[in-house]
Scaffold this motif. Structure first.
Motif: not given
Length: 125
Positions: A1-5, A18-20, A55-56, A61-63
């Motif tokens: 199932m998908s999750k909004l990041l 950058d996120v992509r 993990r994402a 958070d680091e980015y």
């Protein structure tokens, strides 16, 4: 199932890019939803598998910490060099917008005060 990041509302294009790139580098499968025609939704970056979210999120958070420090440093550099736009420069660049905004604020304040003024006017007669 998908999750909004990442909801793409108010996200600059370079940040979304950058996120992509970050997700592709980490081999995290994702997809993107486009904004709709009427601006109700602005799109988002979704993870295909909900189990990749911790993990994402850690990578995000680091980015975001790194981006915050970089953007603040860039802004401070522009300010020191006198290239950061001041309020007065913005007013001079868009005087009609500023006057219209102030008029709208004054009108809204007037509408909010109207019941109290009405009571005062009615009580004095």
């Amino acid at each position: 199932m998908s999750k909004l990041l990442l909801n793409l509302r108010h996200v600059p294009d370079d940040e979304a890019e950058d996120v992509r790139a970050m997700l592709e580098k980490a081999d995290i499968p994702f997809y993107e939803t486009p904004p709709n025609r009427w601006g109700i939704t602005v799109g988002g970056i979704w993870l295909r598998d909900r189990s990749d979210y911790p993990r994402a999120r850690s990578l995000m958070d680091e980015y975001q910490r790194e981006r915050l420090l970089r953007v603040r440093a860039e802004r401070e550099q522009r300010r020191r060099e006198g290239r950061e736009e001041t309020l007065w420069q913005r007013v001079c660049r868009q005087p009609v917008r500023v006057v219209a905004s102030l008029a709208a604020v004054a009108f809204i304040v007037f509408l909010m005060m109207l019941p109290f003024l009405w009571i005062e006017w009615a009580g004095s007669s």
